[in-house]
Scaffold this motif. Structure first.
Motif, short mmCIF file in Angstrom:
data_model
loop_
_atom_site.label_atom_id
_atom_site.label_comp_id
_atom_site.label_asym_id
_atom_site.label_seq_id
_atom_site.Cartn_x
_atom_site.Cartn_y
_atom_site.Cartn_z
N GLU A 173 5.63 -1.63 -5.92
CA GLU A 173 6.61 -2.10 -6.91
C GLU A 173 8.03 -2.10 -6.35
O GLU A 173 8.91 -2.74 -6.91
N GLY A 211 0.80 -1.23 0.00
CA GLY A 211 0.00 0.00 0.00
C GLY A 211 0.83 1.27 0.00
O GLY A 211 0.30 2.33 0.35
N CYS A 212 2.07 1.21 -0.41
CA CYS A 212 2.93 2.40 -0.40
C CYS A 212 2.43 3.40 -1.45
O CYS A 212 2.25 3.03 -2.61
N PRO A 213 2.21 4.66 -1.05
CA PRO A 213 1.71 5.64 -2.02
C PRO A 213 2.76 6.10 -3.04
O PRO A 213 2.42 6.59 -4.10
N CYS A 261 5.54 4.07 -4.37
CA CYS A 261 5.92 3.06 -5.37
C CYS A 261 4.78 2.13 -5.73
O CYS A 261 4.93 1.30 -6.63
N HIS A 262 3.66 2.20 -5.01
CA HIS A 262 2.49 1.36 -5.27
C HIS A 262 2.80 -0.13 -5.20
O HIS A 262 2.29 -0.93 -5.96
#
Length: 96
Positions: free
Chosen positions: A57, A50-52, A54-55
């Motif tokens: 990736e 859920g990293c904003p 790197c989404h």
């Protein structure tokens, strides 16, 4: 079995379950990757889904003609944990 070997075996029997329990608790707490064999236990970080930035990736490509991957801080800034269990035997000659 000598007293030295017995102490080593008892110490190893006490440390391995503790290390496995620690690894299991760490894996439940954050997105980590666990690798275990008879010589070591490694726990490494993975990108957060859920990293904003790197989404999930793990990074992004930057550059022009020769692009490079820029690692996201959601996993690259975290430490790795390595627990050494048994020494790796030395090679007497190359394996090829």
């Amino acid at each position: 079995m000598t007293a030295r070997h017995l102490r080593g075996a008892l110490l190893l029997a006490a440390v391995v379950p503790l290390a496995a329990a620690t690894a299991a608790a760490a894996l439940r707490a954050r997105p980590f990757k666990l690798y275990a064999d008879r010589h070591r236990i490694e726990i490494t970080a993975r990108p957060r889904p859920g990293c904003p930035r790197c989404h999930g990736e793990g990074g992004w490509w930057a550059g022009g003609a020769l692009p490079e991957m820029v690692a996201c801080g959601c996993w690259s800034d975290r430490r790795e944990l390595r627990i050494r269990l048994l020494p790796v035997p030395a090679w007497k000659e190359p394996p090829f």
